[in-house]
Design a protein around this motif. Structure first.
Motif, PDB file in Angstrom:
ATOM      1  N   ALA A  20       0.825  -1.206   0.000  1.00  0.00           N
ATOM      2  CA  ALA A  20       0.000   0.000   0.000  1.00  0.00           C
ATOM      3  C   ALA A  20       0.857   1.253   0.000  1.00  0.00           C
ATOM      4  O   ALA A  20       0.625   2.186  -0.791  1.00  0.00           O
ATOM      5  CB  ALA A  20      -0.926  -0.009   1.220  1.00  0.00           C
ATOM      6  N   MET A  21       1.874   1.288   0.853  1.00  0.00           N
ATOM      7  CA  MET A  21       2.704   2.479   0.951  1.00  0.00           C
ATOM      8  C   MET A  21       3.523   2.703  -0.312  1.00  0.00           C
ATOM      9  O   MET A  21       3.684   3.836  -0.778  1.00  0.00           O
ATOM     10  CB  MET A  21       3.612   2.374   2.172  1.00  0.00           C
ATOM     11  N   THR A  22       4.030   1.625  -0.889  1.00  0.00           N
ATOM     12  CA  THR A  22       4.831   1.745  -2.108  1.00  0.00           C
ATOM     13  C   THR A  22       3.964   2.136  -3.295  1.00  0.00           C
ATOM     14  O   THR A  22       4.309   3.039  -4.070  1.00  0.00           O
ATOM     15  CB  THR A  22       5.569   0.432  -2.385  1.00  0.00           C
ATOM     16  N   ALA A  23       2.840   1.462  -3.440  1.00  0.00           N
ATOM     17  CA  ALA A  23       1.960   1.731  -4.585  1.00  0.00           C
ATOM     18  C   ALA A  23       1.386   3.141  -4.552  1.00  0.00           C
ATOM     19  O   ALA A  23       1.181   3.754  -5.610  1.00  0.00           O
ATOM     20  CB  ALA A  23       0.821   0.715  -4.618  1.00  0.00           C
ATOM     21  N   LEU A  24       1.149   3.665  -3.353  1.00  0.00           N
ATOM     22  CA  LEU A  24       0.505   4.968  -3.214  1.00  0.00           C
ATOM     23  C   LEU A  24       1.489   6.083  -2.875  1.00  0.00           C
ATOM     24  O   LEU A  24       1.085   7.171  -2.471  1.00  0.00           O
ATOM     25  CB  LEU A  24      -0.601   4.874  -2.161  1.00  0.00           C
ATOM     26  N   LEU A  70      -3.122   0.405   7.920  1.00  0.00           N
ATOM     27  CA  LEU A  70      -3.820   1.053   6.810  1.00  0.00           C
ATOM     28  C   LEU A  70      -4.700   2.198   7.307  1.00  0.00           C
ATOM     29  O   LEU A  70      -4.756   3.268   6.682  1.00  0.00           O
ATOM     30  CB  LEU A  70      -4.659   0.032   6.047  1.00  0.00           C
ATOM     31  N   GLU A  71      -5.391   1.997   8.416  1.00  0.00           N
ATOM     32  CA  GLU A  71      -6.233   3.067   8.948  1.00  0.00           C
ATOM     33  C   GLU A  71      -5.385   4.251   9.410  1.00  0.00           C
ATOM     34  O   GLU A  71      -5.755   5.413   9.209  1.00  0.00           O
ATOM     35  CB  GLU A  71      -7.095   2.543  10.098  1.00  0.00           C
ATOM     36  N   HIS A  72      -4.238   3.967  10.021  1.00  0.00           N
ATOM     37  CA  HIS A  72      -3.339   5.046  10.422  1.00  0.00           C
ATOM     38  C   HIS A  72      -2.877   5.843   9.204  1.00  0.00           C
ATOM     39  O   HIS A  72      -2.859   7.079   9.229  1.00  0.00           O
ATOM     40  CB  HIS A  72      -2.138   4.459  11.167  1.00  0.00           C
ATOM     41  N   LEU A  73      -2.517   5.132   8.154  1.00  0.00           N
ATOM     42  CA  LEU A  73      -2.060   5.805   6.940  1.00  0.00           C
ATOM     43  C   LEU A  73      -3.181   6.631   6.308  1.00  0.00           C
ATOM     44  O   LEU A  73      -2.932   7.716   5.771  1.00  0.00           O
ATOM     45  CB  LEU A  73      -1.542   4.770   5.945  1.00  0.00           C
ATOM     46  N   ALA A  74      -4.403   6.109   6.361  1.00  0.00           N
ATOM     47  CA  ALA A  74      -5.532   6.853   5.800  1.00  0.00           C
ATOM     48  C   ALA A  74      -5.743   8.172   6.536  1.00  0.00           C
ATOM     49  O   ALA A  74      -6.100   9.192   5.921  1.00  0.00           O
ATOM     50  CB  ALA A  74      -6.798   5.999   5.854  1.00  0.00           C
ATOM     51  N   GLU A  75      -5.517   8.168   7.848  1.00  0.00           N
ATOM     52  CA  GLU A  75      -5.629   9.406   8.620  1.00  0.00           C
ATOM     53  C   GLU A  75      -4.473  10.354   8.334  1.00  0.00           C
ATOM     54  O   GLU A  75      -4.666  11.573   8.219  1.00  0.00           O
ATOM     55  CB  GLU A  75      -5.663   9.081  10.116  1.00  0.00           C
ATOM     56  N   ASP A  79      -5.151  12.144   1.230  1.00  0.00           N
ATOM     57  CA  ASP A  79      -5.219  12.346  -0.218  1.00  0.00           C
ATOM     58  C   ASP A  79      -4.504  11.256  -1.016  1.00  0.00           C
ATOM     59  O   ASP A  79      -4.423  11.349  -2.249  1.00  0.00           O
ATOM     60  CB  ASP A  79      -4.621  13.715  -0.588  1.00  0.00           C
ATOM     61  N   LYS A  80      -3.981  10.242  -0.352  1.00  0.00           N
ATOM     62  CA  LYS A  80      -3.208   9.211  -1.043  1.00  0.00           C
ATOM     63  C   LYS A  80      -4.060   8.061  -1.572  1.00  0.00           C
ATOM     64  O   LYS A  80      -3.563   7.221  -2.330  1.00  0.00           O
ATOM     65  CB  LYS A  80      -2.120   8.654  -0.122  1.00  0.00           C
ATOM     66  N   GLY A  81      -5.322   7.988  -1.181  1.00  0.00           N
ATOM     67  CA  GLY A  81      -6.192   6.958  -1.748  1.00  0.00           C
ATOM     68  C   GLY A  81      -6.098   5.609  -1.084  1.00  0.00           C
ATOM     69  O   GLY A  81      -6.326   4.590  -1.750  1.00  0.00           O
ATOM     70  N   ILE A  82      -5.795   5.578   0.219  1.00  0.00           N
ATOM     71  CA  ILE A  82      -5.839   4.295   0.928  1.00  0.00           C
ATOM     72  C   ILE A  82      -7.233   3.686   0.783  1.00  0.00           C
ATOM     73  O   ILE A  82      -7.383   2.479   0.559  1.00  0.00           O
ATOM     74  CB  ILE A  82      -5.473   4.474   2.410  1.00  0.00           C
ATOM     75  N   TRP A  83      -8.251   4.518   0.917  1.00  0.00           N
ATOM     76  CA  TRP A  83      -9.628   4.076   0.707  1.00  0.00           C
ATOM     77  C   TRP A  83     -10.267   4.913  -0.395  1.00  0.00           C
ATOM     78  O   TRP A  83      -9.887   6.068  -0.601  1.00  0.00           O
ATOM     79  CB  TRP A  83     -10.445   4.210   1.993  1.00  0.00           C
ATOM     80  N   PRO A  84     -11.230   4.368  -1.118  1.00  0.00           N
ATOM     81  CA  PRO A  84     -11.914   5.133  -2.178  1.00  0.00           C
ATOM     82  C   PRO A  84     -12.557   6.395  -1.610  1.00  0.00           C
ATOM     83  O   PRO A  84     -12.978   6.442  -0.443  1.00  0.00           O
ATOM     84  CB  PRO A  84     -12.974   4.149  -2.696  1.00  0.00           C
ATOM     85  N   ALA A  85     -12.669   7.397  -2.448  1.00  0.00           N
ATOM     86  CA  ALA A  85     -13.225   8.678  -2.008  1.00  0.00           C
ATOM     87  C   ALA A  85     -14.737   8.627  -1.856  1.00  0.00           C
ATOM     88  O   ALA A  85     -15.298   9.263  -0.954  1.00  0.00           O
ATOM     89  CB  ALA A  85     -12.838   9.773  -3.002  1.00  0.00           C
ATOM     90  N   ALA A  93     -14.978  -1.100   0.718  1.00  0.00           N
ATOM     91  CA  ALA A  93     -13.547  -1.425   0.758  1.00  0.00           C
ATOM     92  C   ALA A  93     -13.103  -1.754   2.173  1.00  0.00           C
ATOM     93  O   ALA A  93     -12.363  -2.718   2.402  1.00  0.00           O
ATOM     94  CB  ALA A  93     -12.731  -0.263   0.205  1.00  0.00           C
ATOM     95  N   ARG A  94     -13.548  -0.977   3.132  1.00  0.00           N
ATOM     96  CA  ARG A  94     -13.185  -1.250   4.528  1.00  0.00           C
ATOM     97  C   ARG A  94     -13.778  -2.576   4.989  1.00  0.00           C
ATOM     98  O   ARG A  94     -13.138  -3.331   5.740  1.00  0.00           O
ATOM     99  CB  ARG A  94     -13.660  -0.106   5.425  1.00  0.00           C
TER     100      ARG A  94
END
Length: 222
Positions: A20-24, A70-75, A79-85, A93-94
Motif C-alpha cells: 500500500a505504501m509503495t503503490a501509493l 492502513l487506517e493510520h495511513l488513511a488518517e 489524499d493518497k487513496g488508501i480508501w476510495p473517495a 472497501a473497509r
C-alpha cells in the motif's frame, strides 16, 4: 516512517502495508527482520507489544496489525487513496479489508504465501475451496459495482487490494481455478510495479521455513 517486515517470500501480513505504501507513494524506510532469526521475538517486542510483523513506527506512534496500519495511513495521508473517495465504495472497501483480516483461515492454513514456489496445482479440502469461492464472489461484486475506473477492486489501487494481494499470490502459486474476472484481477496484482518489486526481492531470499513450504522437506523454487 519506518516499516518493520518479515521475509518477503513468506510474510503475507508484511506485504500488505508495504504494498500500500509503495503503490501509493507514501515514503518510508524498510527494516526486514527474518522470521527465523533467533532473536526475532526480542527484536520485535522492543518495538511492538505484539512481537509480530508488520510494525509501523511513525514518530511516537507505534502501529501493529496490517489493518490498523492502513487506517493510520488513511488518517495521516487522506489524499493518497488508501480508501476510495466515494462513501459507498469506501465503506465496501473497509468491509472487504476487515473480512480478509479476520477470515478465510481455512485457505490460509493450507496455502501459505510462497512466492518462490513454482506454479503447481494442489488439492485443497472443501473448507479451503469454500473460502476461495467466497473471495472470488466478493471480488466480482466489488468489480461490478465499483471497479469501472481501473483494474482493481475499486478501480484505482487501494488498501483493499493491498489486503487481498497475498490471496492473489496463493491462487496463482497453487494453480487454483477461478473465473475470468478473478483471474484478471490476480493478473493486475501481479503486474503492479510495487508488487513486482516486492517479488523480485523475495526471489533473492534464501532462508526456507518448513511451515510455509507445503512440499517440505523438498523446497521448490522457480
Amino acid at each position: 516512517m519506518r516499516l518493520i517486515i518479515g521475509n518477503k517470500n513468506y510474510s503475507s501480513w508484511s506485504l500488505r502495508p508495504w504494498l500500500a505504501m509503495t503503490a501509493l507513494d507514501i515514503p518510508f524506510e524498510e527494516e526486514l527482520v527474518p522470521l527465523d532469526a533467533p532473536d526475532f521475538k526480542d527484536r520485535l517486542r522492543e518495538r511492538s507489544p505484539a512481537g509480530k510483523v508488520p510494525v509501523l513506527i511513525d514518530g511516537e506512534a507505534v502501529v501493529w496489525e496490517s489493518s490498523a496500519i492502513l487506517e493510520h495511513l488513511a488518517e495521516r495521508f487522506p489524499d493518497k487513496g488508501i480508501w476510495p473517495a466515494e462513501p459507498a465504495a469506501r465503506a465496501c472497501a473497509r468491509s472487504l479489508a476487515t473480512e480478509m483480516h479476520n477470515g478465510f483461515g481455512a485457505l490460509r492454513s493450507v496455502a501459505p504465501m510462497n512466492l518462490w514456489r513454482p506454479v503447481e496445482p494442489r488439492a485443497f479440502p472443501d473448507e479451503a475451496m469454500k473460502d476461495v469461492r467466497r473471495i472470488v464472489r466478493r471480488w466480482g461484486e466489488a468489480r461490478a459495482r465499483f471497479g469501472a475506473g481501473g483494474d482493481f477492486l475499486f478501480g484505482a489501487f487501494s488498501g483493499a487490494d493491498a489486503m487481498y494481494a497475498p490471496v492473489a499470490t496463493r491462487l496463482r502459486t497453487y494453480a487454483i481455478e477461478i473465473d475470468p474476472v478473478a483471474a484478471a484481477y490476480v493478473e493486475a496484482i501481479h503486474c503492479h510495479p510495487a508488487f513486482v518489486a516486492w517479488k523480485e526481492a523475495a526471489l533473492k531470499e534464501t532462508g526456507a521455513l518448513a511451515e510455509d513450504e507445503v512440499d517440505w522437506p523438498v523446497v521448490k523454487r522457480v
